[in-house]
Design a protein around this motif. Structure first.
Motif, PDB file in Angstrom:
ATOM      1  N   GLY A   1     -10.487  -0.578   2.882  1.00  0.00           N
ATOM      2  CA  GLY A   1     -10.354  -0.179   1.487  1.00  0.00           C
ATOM      3  C   GLY A   1     -11.009   1.150   1.182  1.00  0.00           C
ATOM      4  O   GLY A   1     -10.537   1.909   0.339  1.00  0.00           O
ATOM      5  N   PHE A   2     -12.105   1.474   1.879  1.00  0.00           N
ATOM      6  CA  PHE A   2     -12.792   2.731   1.617  1.00  0.00           C
ATOM      7  C   PHE A   2     -11.915   3.915   1.987  1.00  0.00           C
ATOM      8  O   PHE A   2     -11.779   4.873   1.226  1.00  0.00           O
ATOM      9  N   LYS A   3     -11.292   3.856   3.186  1.00  0.00           N
ATOM     10  CA  LYS A   3     -10.423   4.947   3.608  1.00  0.00           C
ATOM     11  C   LYS A   3      -9.221   5.083   2.689  1.00  0.00           C
ATOM     12  O   LYS A   3      -8.784   6.193   2.377  1.00  0.00           O
ATOM     13  N   PHE A   4      -8.677   3.949   2.253  1.00  0.00           N
ATOM     14  CA  PHE A   4      -7.532   3.992   1.348  1.00  0.00           C
ATOM     15  C   PHE A   4      -7.918   4.675   0.036  1.00  0.00           C
ATOM     16  O   PHE A   4      -7.173   5.489  -0.507  1.00  0.00           O
ATOM     17  N   THR A   5      -9.109   4.364  -0.474  1.00  0.00           N
ATOM     18  CA  THR A   5      -9.587   4.984  -1.710  1.00  0.00           C
ATOM     19  C   THR A   5      -9.783   6.486  -1.530  1.00  0.00           C
ATOM     20  O   THR A   5      -9.427   7.281  -2.411  1.00  0.00           O
ATOM     21  N   ILE A   6     -10.324   6.885  -0.386  1.00  0.00           N
ATOM     22  CA  ILE A   6     -10.534   8.308  -0.105  1.00  0.00           C
ATOM     23  C   ILE A   6      -9.200   9.042  -0.068  1.00  0.00           C
ATOM     24  O   ILE A   6      -9.071  10.167  -0.576  1.00  0.00           O
TER      25      ILE A   6
ATOM     26  N   GLY B   1       0.815  -1.211   0.000  1.00  0.00           N
ATOM     27  CA  GLY B   1       0.000   0.000   0.000  1.00  0.00           C
ATOM     28  C   GLY B   1       0.846   1.256   0.000  1.00  0.00           C
ATOM     29  O   GLY B   1       0.555   2.220  -0.726  1.00  0.00           O
TER      30      GLY B   1
ATOM     31  N   SER C   1      -3.197   9.939   7.355  1.00  0.00           N
ATOM     32  CA  SER C   1      -2.607  10.280   6.057  1.00  0.00           C
ATOM     33  C   SER C   1      -1.935  11.648   6.056  1.00  0.00           C
ATOM     34  O   SER C   1      -1.552  12.151   5.003  1.00  0.00           O
TER      35      SER C   1
ATOM     36  N   ILE D   1      -6.453   8.242  -1.668  1.00  0.00           N
ATOM     37  CA  ILE D   1      -5.981   8.356  -3.048  1.00  0.00           C
ATOM     38  C   ILE D   1      -6.691   9.490  -3.767  1.00  0.00           C
ATOM     39  O   ILE D   1      -6.062  10.335  -4.425  1.00  0.00           O
ATOM     40  N   LEU D   2      -8.016   9.538  -3.661  1.00  0.00           N
ATOM     41  CA  LEU D   2      -8.789  10.577  -4.348  1.00  0.00           C
ATOM     42  C   LEU D   2      -8.455  11.963  -3.798  1.00  0.00           C
ATOM     43  O   LEU D   2      -8.391  12.943  -4.554  1.00  0.00           O
TER      44      LEU D   2
END
Length: 305
Positions: free
Chosen positions: A223-228, A141, A184, A230-231
């Motif tokens: 996975g949701f937090k990781f996607t957020i 990641g 993050s 990234i965006l």
């Protein structure tokens, strides 16, 4: 000041610093380790300000950190690691701020090395090796974030998620509102420095064994937090480098769909529905990319003014 001279000054308490330095340690339920961390930092660098920001711990973190000699700031409720960093940076009096963890993984002896590069660089990040990260999932990641950060900034990002770093406080205060309250913040702060044209260095360090249990970070387990994350990174830093390739991809699909449809129907004046859809997607991502890039540029330009 030359690097060797600075290191010598750091190891001699009677020597003056080229600038003032504050150590900020965000902590949450670190009673088992925080005392040892503060004591070791204070023993090595008694002239430095040490601030522990307690994020409403349920254990004796506050009492132990205070007894060890740190200036402790307590929160009335839990917010997050990033919020603790922001609180500590705002409260610090030093021109240079060093962030380190309270779980004993960061070696205080490395503080000298990070500080020795301040001057040529505005932020120096302690870069971990593959063995210095907990498991291959976390490494994977982090590698994805490093690759995305490198692409967005145009410079190699080696360990964006490392929380051990030194930086100029005055610069981070300009971008502190961009930092999230969660884990993050290291990625966001490093990319903010790089995006604004400041010099960032990744200095290899060796991680010590964690003394206080498992990491509280669950980046790849959510996975949701990781996607957020990234965006958010894409929207804040050089979004046009992401949206323009996507727009180009749909434009190519539009052309292919149009040509195939025309050859199949023998009618070059007809636009197939799939080609129309790809054309709309092309225009959407193109316009959205320009708008996002303009907003990002205005954000950084307003800060520089």
């Amino acid at each position: 000041m030359e690097r060797t001279t600075l290191v010598s000054a750091l190891t001699t308490t009677s020597s003056p610093f080229p600038w003032t330095v504050s150590i900020v340690i965000p902590a949450f339920n670190e009673a088992a380790t925080i005392g040892g961390v503060v004591q070791e930092v204070h023993t090595r660098y008694p002239e430095l300000e040490i601030i522990v920001v307690d994020d409403h711990s349920a254990d004796a973190t506050v009492e132990i950190a205070t007894a060890a000699g740190a200036r402790v700031i307590t929160r009335p409720y839990n917010i997050g690691n990033g919020a603790g960093v922001k609180t500590g940076v705002r409260a610090a009096t030093g021109e240079i701020v060093i962030i380190m963890d309270g779980d004993g993984q960061h070696n205080p002896a490395d503080i000298e090395r990070l500080l020795s590069y301040i001057g040529d660089y505005d932020m120096v990040i302690g870069a971990r090796s593959r063995s210095g990260q907990e498991n291959w999932l976390r490494w994977l990641g982090n590698s994805a974030l490093n690759g995305l950060g490198s692409y967005l900034t145009g410079m190699e990002m080696q360990d964006l998620t490392s929380g051990f770093r030194a930086f100029r406080r005055s610069i981070l205060l300009d971008y502190i509102h961009l930092l999230p309250n969660q884990f993050s913040w290291p990625t966001t702060s490093a990319l903010a420095f790089a995006k604004a044209g400041y010099h960032v260095r990744f200095e290899p360090i060796a991680m010590q064994r964690r003394q206080g249990g498992r990491s509280k970070q669950k980046l790849l387990k959510n996975g949701f937090k990781f996607t957020i994350i990234i965006l958010r990174i894409i929207s804040l830093f050089n979004p046009i480098r992401v949206f323009m390739p996507v727009s180009g991809f749909f434009f190519v699909l539009c052309i292919i769909s149009y040509v195939l449809g025309a050859l199949n129907d023998n009618n070059w004046l007809h636009l197939p529905p799939t080609a129309l859809f790809c054309l709309i997607a092309t225009m959407f991502f193109f316009c959205f990319g320009l708008l996002a890039e303009t907003i990002a540029a205005l954000r950084f330009e307003r800060i520089r003014q």
